[in-house]
Design an enzyme around this catalytic site. Structure first.
Site, PDB file in Angstrom:
ATOM      1  N   ARG A   1       0.922  -1.095   0.039  1.00  0.00           N
ATOM      2  CA  ARG A   1       0.049  -0.121  -0.122  1.00  0.00           C
ATOM      3  C   ARG A   1       0.942   1.201   0.002  1.00  0.00           C
ATOM      4  NH1 ARG A   1      -4.250   1.413   4.509  1.00  0.00           N
ATOM      5  NH2 ARG A   1      -2.489   2.125   5.675  1.00  0.00           N
TER       6      ARG A   1
ATOM      7  N   THR B   1      -0.644   7.812  -0.930  1.00  0.00           N
ATOM      8  CA  THR B   1      -2.166   7.645  -1.552  1.00  0.00           C
ATOM      9  C   THR B   1      -3.079   6.526  -0.752  1.00  0.00           C
ATOM     10  OG1 THR B   1      -1.340   6.005  -3.311  1.00  0.00           O
ATOM     11  CG2 THR B   1      -1.249   8.343  -3.746  1.00  0.00           C
TER      12      THR B   1
ATOM     13  N   ASP C   1       0.960  -1.863  12.494  1.00  0.00           N
ATOM     14  CA  ASP C   1       1.298  -2.182  11.046  1.00  0.00           C
ATOM     15  C   ASP C   1       1.578  -3.735  11.388  1.00  0.00           C
ATOM     16  OD1 ASP C   1       3.203  -3.214   8.783  1.00  0.00           O
ATOM     17  OD2 ASP C   1       3.126  -1.131   8.253  1.00  0.00           O
TER      18      ASP C   1
ATOM     19  N   ASP D   1       5.049  -5.405   9.576  1.00  0.00           N
ATOM     20  CA  ASP D   1       6.038  -5.036  10.549  1.00  0.00           C
ATOM     21  C   ASP D   1       6.037  -5.654  11.696  1.00  0.00           C
ATOM     22  OD1 ASP D   1       7.191  -3.496   8.764  1.00  0.00           O
ATOM     23  OD2 ASP D   1       6.426  -1.474   9.685  1.00  0.00           O
TER      24      ASP D   1
HETATM   25  C1  PRP Z   1      -1.281  -4.045   4.756  1.00  0.00           C
HETATM   26  C2  PRP Z   1      -2.222  -5.240   5.019  1.00  0.00           C
HETATM   27  C3  PRP Z   1      -2.797  -5.211   3.640  1.00  0.00           C
HETATM   28  C4  PRP Z   1      -3.054  -3.737   3.466  1.00  0.00           C
HETATM   29  C5  PRP Z   1      -4.456  -3.348   4.132  1.00  0.00           C
HETATM   30  O1  PRP Z   1      -0.258  -4.398   3.874  1.00  0.00           O
HETATM   31  O2  PRP Z   1      -1.430  -6.404   5.314  1.00  0.00           O
HETATM   32  O3  PRP Z   1      -2.392  -5.896   2.772  1.00  0.00           O
HETATM   33  O4  PRP Z   1      -2.050  -2.920   4.077  1.00  0.00           O
HETATM   34  O5  PRP Z   1      -4.699  -2.134   3.769  1.00  0.00           O
HETATM   35  P1  PRP Z   1      -5.924  -1.492   2.816  1.00  0.00           P
HETATM   36  O6  PRP Z   1      -7.009  -2.212   3.097  1.00  0.00           O
HETATM   37  O7  PRP Z   1      -6.069  -0.071   2.994  1.00  0.00           O
HETATM   38  O8  PRP Z   1      -5.418  -1.955   1.378  1.00  0.00           O
HETATM   39  P2  PRP Z   1       0.960  -3.292   3.528  1.00  0.00           P
HETATM   40  O9  PRP Z   1       0.683  -2.766   2.418  1.00  0.00           O
HETATM   41  O10 PRP Z   1       1.568  -2.480   4.926  1.00  0.00           O
HETATM   42  O11 PRP Z   1       2.109  -4.194   3.216  1.00  0.00           O
HETATM   43  P3  PRP Z   1       3.063  -5.487   3.951  1.00  0.00           P
HETATM   44  O12 PRP Z   1       2.044  -6.519   4.225  1.00  0.00           O
HETATM   45  O13 PRP Z   1       4.159  -5.690   3.110  1.00  0.00           O
HETATM   46  O14 PRP Z   1       3.500  -4.872   5.295  1.00  0.00           O
HETATM   47  N1  URA Z   2      -1.965  -1.994   7.293  1.00  0.00           N
HETATM   48  C1  URA Z   2      -1.676  -2.431   8.324  1.00  0.00           C
HETATM   49  O1  URA Z   2      -0.702  -3.412   8.494  1.00  0.00           O
HETATM   50  N2  URA Z   2      -2.426  -2.008   9.484  1.00  0.00           N
HETATM   51  C2  URA Z   2      -3.381  -1.173   9.418  1.00  0.00           C
HETATM   52  O2  URA Z   2      -4.271  -0.638  10.259  1.00  0.00           O
HETATM   53  C3  URA Z   2      -3.784  -0.663   7.765  1.00  0.00           C
HETATM   54  C4  URA Z   2      -3.027  -1.217   7.138  1.00  0.00           C
END
Ligand code: PRP
Ligand code: URA
Length: 215
Positions: A110, A114, A206, A209
């Protein structure tokens, strides 16, 4: 104003054990090792609910006492499809219950500004159209990543798709359910909403993370 969504296509897995474990998961003091274990455990509970309708067939077995008719899952192909990265934390929980499931991967991150999803990787079983797909990602926030993943799977021919998250925002539920009229969503909690950075409130921070220790 409250965000509306079709609640008939959402199952909240709210067993007391799930609620207890989710509270530990949310706590900022919970470290990576315990966080990872809890995500796996919660995914197992959710997979249990999400496979409640798997078809059964009769088989003849012999117990130490007698021969009887018993039940077994009839030949039903499953795939677990994590959205990278955080979805990886849920895969083993699903495989604990369904060891024969195939695993597909969808890479999506994400954009921090944006909040739009960006796809960077996809590898699915070749027969994905014949499989019940359990898409896993702990967080359903705006719903952008889930919607992109669901659209990709549908374009590959997947017909039976279920989405398993741990925490969902009403905004994400509304977006994903509207974008995909056939998906059913399983979550351990429907939280209050999103903050200005599109993080779920109260949420758990997160997820990627915290699973991988990259804070
Ligand atoms: C996080 C989470 C989802 C997304 C949710 O991933 O694991 O995939 O954000 O947000 P949304 O519903 O607004 O799309 P992230 O993009 O942080 O990537 P990661 O899993 O690599 O940390
Ligand atoms: N992605 C995450 O990991 N946590 C949130 O709360 C939203 C998006």
């Amino acid at each position: 104003m409250a965000v509306a969504f079709d609640a008939s296509r959402v199952t909240v897995v709210d067993h007391p054990l799930v609620q207890h474990k989710l509270s530990i998961l949310r706590d900022e003091r919970t470290g990576t090792t315990q966080f990872r274990d809890l995500v796996r455990e919660l995914a197992r509970f959710e997979a249990y609910e999400a496979t409640r309708d798997l078809p059964l067939e009769d088989v003849e077995i012999t117990t130490p006492i007698c021969t009887t008719t018993a039940k077994q899952i009839s030949d039903r192909k499953l795939a677990v499809v994590p959205i990278l990265r955080a979805g990886l934390g849920m895969v083993d929980g699903v495989l604990d219950l369904i060891p024969a499931a195939r695993v597909g991967h969808l890479g999506m991150y994400r954009d921090e500004v944006t909040h739009e999803p960006h796809e960077y990787y996809a590898k699915l079983p070749g027969d994905i159209a014949e499989r019940t797909c359990l898409v896993v990602d702990p967080m359903l926030a705006t719903g952008g990543s889930a919607t992109a993943a669901l659209q990709y799977l549908r374009a590959q021919g997947a017909t039976d798709v279920r989405f398993l998250c741990i925490v969902a925002a009403p905004e994400g539920l509304a977006a994903a359910l509207e974008a995909d009229p056939d998906v059913h969503i399983y979550t351990c909690s429907i939280d209050e909403g999103l903050n200005d950075a599109a993080y779920i409130v109260p949420g758990l921070g997160d997820a990627g993370d915290r699973i991988f220790g990259t804070l």
